[in-house]
Design an enzyme around this catalytic site. Structure first.
Site, short mmCIF file in Angstrom:
data_model
loop_
_atom_site.label_atom_id
_atom_site.label_comp_id
_atom_site.label_asym_id
_atom_site.label_seq_id
_atom_site.Cartn_x
_atom_site.Cartn_y
_atom_site.Cartn_z
N ASP B 383 0.81 -1.21 0.00
CA ASP B 383 0.00 0.00 0.00
C ASP B 383 0.84 1.26 0.00
O ASP B 383 0.50 2.25 -0.66
CB ASP B 383 -0.90 0.03 1.24
CG ASP B 383 -1.97 -1.05 1.18
OD1 ASP B 383 -2.15 -1.64 0.10
OD2 ASP B 383 -2.60 -1.31 2.22
N1 LIG Z 1 1.32 1.48 10.58
C1 LIG Z 1 0.13 1.48 11.14
O1 LIG Z 1 -0.04 2.03 12.20
C2 LIG Z 1 -1.01 0.76 10.49
C3 LIG Z 1 -2.02 0.22 11.28
C4 LIG Z 1 -3.06 -0.45 10.65
C5 LIG Z 1 -3.07 -0.55 9.27
N2 LIG Z 1 -2.08 -0.02 8.51
C6 LIG Z 1 -2.11 -0.16 7.06
O2 LIG Z 1 -1.21 -1.18 6.69
C7 LIG Z 1 -0.69 -0.90 5.41
C8 LIG Z 1 0.80 -0.88 5.53
O3 LIG Z 1 1.38 -0.90 4.26
P1 LIG Z 1 2.55 -1.89 3.90
O4 LIG Z 1 3.00 -1.55 2.55
O5 LIG Z 1 3.55 -1.90 5.00
O6 LIG Z 1 1.89 -3.32 3.96
P2 LIG Z 1 0.73 -3.93 3.04
O7 LIG Z 1 0.24 -2.93 2.09
O8 LIG Z 1 -0.19 -4.60 3.95
O9 LIG Z 1 1.49 -5.00 2.18
C9 LIG Z 1 2.27 -5.98 2.76
C10 LIG Z 1 2.67 -6.91 1.66
O10 LIG Z 1 3.64 -7.79 2.19
C11 LIG Z 1 3.55 -9.00 1.49
N3 LIG Z 1 4.00 -10.09 2.35
C12 LIG Z 1 3.36 -10.66 3.39
N4 LIG Z 1 4.10 -11.65 3.92
C13 LIG Z 1 5.23 -11.70 3.18
C14 LIG Z 1 6.39 -12.52 3.22
N5 LIG Z 1 6.54 -13.50 4.13
N6 LIG Z 1 7.35 -12.31 2.31
C15 LIG Z 1 7.20 -11.34 1.39
N7 LIG Z 1 6.15 -10.54 1.30
C16 LIG Z 1 5.17 -10.73 2.20
C17 LIG Z 1 2.11 -9.16 1.09
O11 LIG Z 1 2.08 -9.58 -0.25
P3 LIG Z 1 2.05 -11.13 -0.61
O12 LIG Z 1 0.92 -11.73 0.15
O13 LIG Z 1 1.92 -11.18 -2.07
O14 LIG Z 1 3.37 -11.67 -0.16
C18 LIG Z 1 1.53 -7.75 1.19
O15 LIG Z 1 1.07 -7.26 -0.03
C19 LIG Z 1 -1.23 0.43 4.98
O16 LIG Z 1 -2.34 0.23 4.18
C20 LIG Z 1 -1.65 1.05 6.30
O17 LIG Z 1 -2.69 1.97 6.14
C21 LIG Z 1 -1.03 0.60 9.12
#
Ligand SMILES: NC(=O)c1ccc[n+]([C@@H]2O[C@H](COP(=O)([O-])OP(=O)(O)OC[C@H]3O[C@@H](n4cnc5c(N)ncnc54)[C@H](OP(=O)(O)O)[C@@H]3O)[C@@H](O)[C@H]2O)c1
Ligand SMILES: NC(=O)c1ccc[n+]([C@@H]2O[C@H](COP(=O)([O-])OP(=O)(O)OC[C@H]3O[C@@H](n4cnc5c(N)ncnc54)[C@H](OP(=O)(O)O)[C@@H]3O)[C@@H](O)[C@H]2O)c1
Ligand SMILES: NC(=O)c1ccc[n+]([C@@H]2O[C@H](COP(=O)([O-])OP(=O)(O)OC[C@H]3O[C@@H](n4cnc5c(N)ncnc54)[C@H](O)[C@@H]3O)[C@@H](O)[C@H]2O)c1
Ligand SMILES: NC(=O)c1ccc[n+]([C@@H]2O[C@H](COP(=O)([O-])OP(=O)(O)OC[C@H]3O[C@@H](n4cnc5c(N)ncnc54)[C@H](O)[C@@H]3O)[C@@H](O)[C@H]2O)c1
Lengths: 97, 455, 380, 380, 455, 97
Positions: B383
């Site tokens: 994201d």
């Molecule tokens: N930081 C905060 O406080 C918080 C709190 C709640 C929500 N959020 C939300 O969380 C999101 C964070 O963004 P982000 O980019 O860090 O994470 P993300 O958008 O959730 O993406 C994480 C990616 O990691 C991949 N992944 C998972 N396990 C893996 C593994 N073992 N090896 C390789 N890849 C792996 C997944 O793809 P695959 O499944 O294809 O591997 C997934 O697409 C944002 O949308 C944010 O709004 C953040």
């Protein structure tokens, strides 16, 4: 009169082994240059073409040989040059500074 | 005299072997090519001094014409057109072998040795197949022929029949070498087979096809060597045949496909409409590509995301960073404020791996630097690098500031699949031309890259 | 606009709604910033600093309130504060805990446009305004420090010449923002951590921080659309308490963070469970404000029962005033910028964030949730 | 032998000299263990536990002292305690802070054989008896927790939607056992740490914990043969203060641990230096007991000057009573086993550990160091 | 018939190549040896069916006697005597080549081809040098000859003179093949040179010498092949010659010495008394050995010390542990109470690397398990594994409890040098036979081991 | 009559390449077995000895040939067996369970 063939087979087999062993792990970015390079090497058939073209037997042979020389030369010259160009670019990307 | 020629050929062979060896490694590839060049030069000069050659007129003419064309093509051609060039050259090489076989056939006198005749048939057949096959490949890559697989019903059956026909006629010719019609029939069959062999294969698989044909042209040259009892042809031909085979296998592995799957995948199954349509295409790369990209970069930015935490890849990642820094590459981490699942998630992780705080930059501080960076390595983030947040009002991410990974010169993304992140939004970044997807668990991918960088 | 930052009068509150850095941003955008004298004192921001960047120091609250269009605060306004506000002025800050009939009448009488930080929806683009998250994050961090202070044991494992000291074991119940931060902090300090939550999505998150997730049959739809936890059935709660009780007896520190938005916190730890815990153990009840997850928690007090110290911690963010102020003030600034970002600084009620967070406007309750709650309250 | 563990009467002392686990060991060796009722209370060891393993609970101190051959304590005995001891009995525990003429006369009159834990030499085989190290280690850990509690900032770096919070910066002066443990703990919590010490050998140790060592011309022979630091020249101290002052102004937390064995702690931080520090900073002065490394430290108090909180912490090990007791009691048990390990449980004054640690025996001062110190004191 | 023989030889050659290839990797070595065996069998059988062979009496007798002796020696020999066995066999191989050369010389009729005569001289010379050289090596290893270097003044000069003499006589023989005295002189020179070549080399360097002689015996076989125009001899001889050369180089590198240094190190410098005395000997191993040891272990105990902290090798170490655990090896950390420089130093470090507490054991809990563990890996620890603490009353460590690393079946120690730890006491553990020292920064060593385990 | 020699040289050179390429990275624990194995392979000279011994020319040749056969056989048989023993031991250490 089978001996020369057998010798050729020996050489062929050994060369195959050498070929198998020399190329083991090639990174994908090198795939194209390597292909191009070996392709130029396989232009070694030019040597055969030279012999054919220069043998001076029938005119048909000579014409075929000439054609063979031309296209084999294109293969060799073009192949090596293109390979070199690719590899040069690759080098540059590596040491931009 | 003969000794000298033989020894010179031997020297040339040795240089070819060394050249080939050097061609296989990024650091020595160029030298390898040059070694092969000098080997070729020696081989040609030696051949020209051979007393078998009686008439130089045609030879000189041929060499000049061929060189001129070769130089012009090699100079003019655009870098992006390389694959089709290789295909074209390869076809010419095969053609040359076939022509030499024909010429030698024409030169035959008396009762030829059976091995010579066999070699001749083989050389002619392989050379001709390589010739038309390569030309079709060239056409597909150049856009002259429809790149999509062209298949007709029962094609596989037809191909096999043709091949059996070739075998039969081949045997006839070998038994009765004077049967020149037979030989010409073989030529025709080979030319047709070459076309039929490549037509059903889609544009994306062309590199493997070319590599296969390259291996074939090597074998054709070797066969020519048998015809002429010329060792250097045999050696070089065998070298190219073998190494081409290995290369084909390596390429297939890199594409995660088997060679039979590629060659026979669509042939004869005209019903399946192989979906090589213009949908958004993702290119799956290997850790080797990534390692080379990283090694040749000057500035690298790393974007960790939730996937890093899931994979617990922080230690491996930091090891990678250390290696890169030791290669004097400028490496920084770009930390998106909401990467992960809690505030400061990435910080916890990277602190575990003892990442120096000086390497961490937040969105505001680094976002303008992406456009000047060579490689962005996205590890398990999604994201936070999704460009739809910028423009797509319907995206759940719309309005969230993102890291400008898409502005870097190239992007490497380590994740397991194409599945979306927390927000569920699809990510356009994956489909960019400059993006290399490396599928798999982040820890394993990074470890693989480390291994390659250390090798 | 003229923005005013009063000094927080709520007892023990050390935060300030706008720190000098954010005041600078507001000034840059063409607003005027008025700040009550000594408003930043609790968080070590001096009047001199505010003055230096161009904010106007106002001697007392009365003067400040009468001067400004917008009031930014941390704690919800108390009655006397509302009374000082100008008619039709704007209030931004926490609000939900004071939202009763009387209060609403009061501000509606003055036609005050009020925004509650708590009501900012949790969507991707609002994350930089999400003060609940940022403050919860602080609470989670602080909770572990308090636990470490009260526990008579090392957190990390220590193998020394004077014997091997096993690591402290920490149980975190409720792995929301605060819970996750507690897990991370306790793990940093070297404790063994296990955690539990009703929402299944949390398991992977807990494990991604290196903690153990406690097995229990989870409930698939334990989450509301906005990411908050739903209330559970009594049967589920009974089973949950059983498991927690068993685990708590094995751990030295229990940190509970389970909350249900707008409801009393669920009771997860009964006195009987406390009795079964080891002497010297510590419970940090982050839900104390909502009544506590532990039955015998006394909000605002540290009590010792059955050899177990139970801290009913309140307002933890205020105990980290410097960073809490920095984060909150960034949240509120972003929020304010979002609300009044148009040419003519007009509110856009089409916007989800504005719509959800606005409580009163033009003398009326505009927030559906509040309106429903009030109506329900009136009915019963 | 009959071993007695009185309840510590020193104010605020929560440790106990022997925990149940170690009591078991002593019992196994054929000793009898007597323990005063509630002696383990502060460290959450109940009489029931002691009773269960076979120790004898004695109602009051008077009874205990009259019964036993060996007294094991944590804090040095106060006058009334000495008076309760039997003639020719044995005392093992900390001692050095009460060693004056009067005290020595008192115990010699009773012919008490006394051992000071502080005087156990720091050689390889005595490491398991080294209570100074184990307690220093606790102090170092605690110091960081106290700092974290008083600092209004996060220790770790946090890059969040509410802004990036830079990590706290911690300066540790004196990287002995306590200092190193502080470095380690602060690093665990995510702070940036730098450290300084006069002994050159420490640099590598500091760096091995991931902290920065502050550059300064070091003194090659800053170390005594036993590993303690020597006193420095005034010129050196001036330069050191300059550097520390400069660094302190850059850091949020300063932890000082510099001690010189048997001397007043060196003054490393002057009031002027405190003034230059950032508002909200925290100083933890672990040398408070020896007068403090900071000029304005008030031992036992937390004061706030120039916006800086200065904690003159005392007896930190007692704030981690469970583990501190466990470690101390292991130290003292090993020590006791070493002292009386022969067939007939006789002291071996040939042994370096016995010789160095024994203060009085058969009514005489047997310790060279103490004798010299007393003689010197008498001379002046 | 001839074709079949030639093809059988070819098959045998291919099997030899495959066998050799497999011999080079631990996992396939045994299969490699078996492949080579069958290759040899084929070659022998084929040779026996050859019509060149007229009389089988002696052959059968020779084969039976030789086999009997070979089997007996191979069965009886103790595992510890392997190196001298190899030396002995090698000498026999060389001797056989020399004998064949002599026999063929004796069989010469008419004017022999110059290349045959050259090959003969080479084969005789190399074979004979290998023969006596190997026997001397055998003698040294077996303790029949003084293992210390035996050197006399101006030996190098003498050796060179002898070699030049050989060259001169060799040329004479080549020019006049009938000169059998010349040939016998060459034989004598070669036998002497073999002795002189090996005598000056100390026992510790014998493996390299044997490897060199092994390479030579390959070349001798190849030369014999030239004499007999027999391709399989040429191929096998060349294979052994080349691979022996590579192996020699690898072994030199592993011993951190150059081949010239070994061969000429003491020769001709009789004055230096090469200190191969019976002082305590430390064997420096490579990461490759360590990786094999670790891989083939069932229980591994890891002892970290202050050096781990200095090298900041905790992350690498934990990676290694994870790899081993994934290979289902039982791995534990043994933490000494005073390892490092502050209480709990190792705990801080290992916590940084996220090592699970379940893997950590303190002295009391693990000390009895050392005797049942296959490998102890000591990383930057020293005092805490110093056995002098147990018994040597003069040691500053006397009386400190230590980890019983010395009771394990084998010990691998990663540190930079032999220098002592905090206490300044020398450590006997380093000098045990079962100890493998791996010198270098702990992080680098561990990373190298990881790389090898992953390969 | 130089041709056969040249062919032999070709074969020799190619085999040398194969030998160089096949052995690249050998862990020290394998050094001795590998040495022993290649040593047994170099016992191929037995083939030469067989030819010599079986040629049945002069009796001296035959005796020399016989001697050569005996010692070459020892080399081959002993060498392979010893190698196998070593490698077997190695295997065992690996899979004790
Ligand atoms: N930081 C905060 O406080 C918080 C709190 C709640 C929500 N959020 C939300 O969380 C999101 C964070 O963004 P982000 O980019 O860090 O994470 P993300 O958008 O959730 O993406 C994480 C990616 O990691 C991949 N992944 C998972 N396990 C893996 C593994 N073992 N090896 C390789 N890849 C792996 C997944 O793809 P695959 O499944 O294809 O591997 C997934 O697409 C944002 O949308 C944010 O709004 C953040
Ligand atoms: N734990 C405590 O509280 C404490 C406090 C004070 C003193 N001590 C004493 O410290 C000692 C601790 O024992 P120990 O075994 O942990 O440490 P040690 O005996 O001091 O040995 C550490 C070893 O690590 C090696 N080393 C240093 N840097 C290295 C690197 N980069 N890579 C690889 N090796 C490296 C050194 O050998 P090379 O130089 O050859 O590499 C050195 O011999 C004990 O004597 C203990 O009494 C302990
Ligand atoms: N914009 C965003 O993307 C965004 C921002 C912040 C938070 N969130 C999500 O919202 C979720 C809730 O965060 P929060 O910290 O504000 O929640 P909260 O403070 O309301 O509750 C704390 C935790 O307690 C848990 N809980 C409730 N009842 C329980 C019970 N009976 N037993 C055990 N646990 C119980 C909840 O599931 C929650 O995880 C977070 O997990 C986070 O993923 C999303
Ligand atoms: N048996 C052993 O091997 C053993 C056991 C414990 C400690 N030790 C060693 O003894 C050393 C001293 O340990 P300690 O903690 O008891 O020391 P300490 O408590 O006496 O002093 C604390 C630190 O303050 C430093 N210091 C003194 N004056 C200073 C000044 N003016 N400026 C800055 N720093 C100053 C000292 O160098 C020391 O490092 C340790 O470093 C340790 O290596 C050895």
């Amino acid at each position: 009169m089978i001996e020369p063939l057998l010798v050729s087979v020996y050489i062929f087999v050994l060369a195959i082994f050498v070929g198998f062993e020399t190329i083991t792990k090639v990174p994908p970015l090198l795939h194209t240059p390597l292909m191009s390079g070996t392709n130029a090497i396989s232009g070694i058939t030019l040597v055969g073409a030279l012999i054919s073209a220069g043998a001076g037997h029938s005119s048909l042979s000579t014409v075929l040989g000439l054609l063979a020389v031309i296209i084999a030369t294109i293969n060799v010259v073009g192949g090596f040059m293109v390979t070199d160009r690719m590899l040069e670019m690759f080098k540059k990307g590596k040491k931009k500074d | 005299m003969n000794i000298i020629i033989a020894l010179a050929y031997l020297l040339s062979s040795i240089l070819f072997i060394l050249g080939l060896k050097n061609l296989g490694s990024p650091k020595t590839a160029r030298r390898g090519n040059q070694l092969a060049m000098s080997a070729m030069l020696i081989a040609i000069i030696v051949t020209l001094t051979k007393n078998e050659i009686l008439d130089f007129t045609y030879i000189i003419a041929g060499l000049i014409i061929g060189s001129a064309i070769g130089v012009i093509i090699a100079r003019k051609i655009q870098m992006t057109a390389m694959p089709q060039m290789v295909a074209l050259f390869n076809g010419l090489g095969g053609g040359a072998s076939a022509l030499v076989a024909l010429a030698e056939y024409n030169r035959l006198t008396g009762e030829p040795r059976i091995d010579v005749i066999i070699s001749m048939v083989v050389s002619l057949f392989i050379g001709a197949v390589t010739f038309t096959g390569s030309l079709v490949a060239f056409g597909k890559l150049q856009g002259l022929i429809r790149s999509a697989p062209v298949v007709f019903k029962a094609q596989r059956f037809f191909n096999i029949s043709l091949f059996i026909l070739f075998l039969i006629i081949g045997i006839i010719v070998i038994i009765n070498p004077a049967n020149s019609t037979g030989l010409l029939t073989i030529l025709a069959i080979a030319l047709i087979l070459g076309v039929l062999f490549v037509m059903p294969i889609g544009g994306a698989d062309m590199p493997v096809v070319i590599s296969t044909l390259n291996s074939c042209s090597g074998l054709a040259a070797a066969a020519t060597g048998f015809v002429l009892s010329n060792n250097i042809l045999i050696i070089c031909g065998a070298l190219v045949g073998a190494s081409g085979f290995i290369l084909t296998r390596i390429m297939c592995k890199a594409m995660n496909r088997s060679i039979t799957n590629i060659v026979f995948g669509s042939a004869g199954t005209a019903t399946t409409n192989n979906s090589n349509n213009d949908k958004r295409k993702v290119v799956s790369y290997t850790e080797e590509d990534a390692s080379i990209m990283l090694e040749s970069a000057q500035t690298v930015i790393i974007i960790p995301g939730y996937g890093l935490a899931v994979a617990q890849a922080q230690f491996a990642l930091q090891e990678l960073v250390t290696i890169l820094i030791n290669k004097s590459i400028n490496v920084r981490y770009a930390i998106h404020p909401v990467a992960g699942r809690m505030p400061g998630h990435m910080n916890v992780l990277l602190a575990e791996a003892n990442v120096s705080y000086d390497l961490l930059f937040d969105l505001g501080d680094i976002n303008d630097d992406f456009q000047n960076s060579d490689v962005v390595l996205v590890v398990g983030a999604n994201d936070v690098v999704n460009p739809s947040a910028r423009s797509d009002k319907d995206s759940p991410l719309y309005g969230m500031p993102i890291l400008n990974a898409d502005q870097a010169r190239s992007v490497i993304i380590c994740k397991r699949s194409l599945s979306p992140g927390y927000s569920g939004a699809d990510n356009d970044l994956f489909y960019l031309d400059k993006t290399q997807m490396i599928f798999g668990d982040a820890k394993e991918s990074i470890n693989a890259i480390i291994k390659l960088l250390k090798a | 606009m003229k923005i005013g930052i009063p000094r927080e009068i709520y007892e023990g509150e050390k935060r300030v709604a706008i720190v000098p850095k954010m005041a600078t941003q507001l000034l840059k955008e063409g607003h005027e910033v008025f700040i009550e004298a000594n408003a930043g004192e609790g968080a070590y921001f001096t009047d001199i600093e505010y003055d230096r960047i161009g904010a106007i120091i106002v001697e007392n609250a009365q003067l400040l309130y009468s001067e400004v269009d917008v009031i930014m605060k941390v704690q919800p306004p108390q009655r006397e504060e509302v009374e000082m506000m100008r008619d039709s002025s704007i209030y931004i800050g926490f609000l939900s805990s004071v939202l009763d009939d009387e209060f609403l009448n009061l501000i509606n009488k003055k036609s005050i446009t009020s925004f509650a930080m708590e009501f900012i929806p949790r969507i991707s683009r609002s994350q930089s305004m999400d003060a609940l998250s940022s403050m919860a994050s602080i609470a989670g961090y602080r909770a572990v420090l308090i636990a470490a202070q009260h526990l008579g044991k090392f957190f990390p494992l220590m193998m020394t010449a004077a014997g091997t000291i096993p690591p402290a074991k920490v149980l975190v119940v409720g792995a929301g923002v605060a819970g996750l931060q507690s897990i991370a902090t306790a793990r940093r300090l070297g404790a063994r951590v296990e955690a539990f939550d009703t929402r299944p999505a949390v398991r992977e998150q807990v494990e991604s921080l290196g903690a153990q997730f406690i097995e229990m049959e989870l409930v698939a739809d334990a989450e509301t659309a906005t990411g908050y936890a739903k209330e559970m059935t009594e049967e589920f709660m009974k089973k949950e308490r059983e498991i927690i009780g068993e685990r708590a007896a094995q751990n030295h520190v229990v940190i509970t963070t389970a909350q249900l938005i707008g409801k009393k916190a669920p009771t997860l730890i009964t006195e009987e469970m406390v009795e079964r815990m080891q002497e010297g153990s510590v419970i940090i009840d982050l839900a104390a404000e909502q009544g506590g997850n532990c039955e015998i928690t006394e909000p605002g007090k540290n009590i010792c029962r059955h050899g177990v110290t139970i801290c009913g911690v309140l307002n933890l963010p205020s105990t980290l005033p410097i960073d809490a102020s920095a984060m909150y003030s960034r949240n509120i600034t972003q929020f304010f910028k979002h609300l009044y970002n148009g040419e003519n600084r007009k509110l856009d009620f089409e916007d989800k964030i504005t719509k959800s967070s606005c409580v009163t406007h033009n003398g009326e309750i505009v927030n559906d949730y509040v309106r429903n709650a009030i109506r329900k309250g009136a009915n019963t």
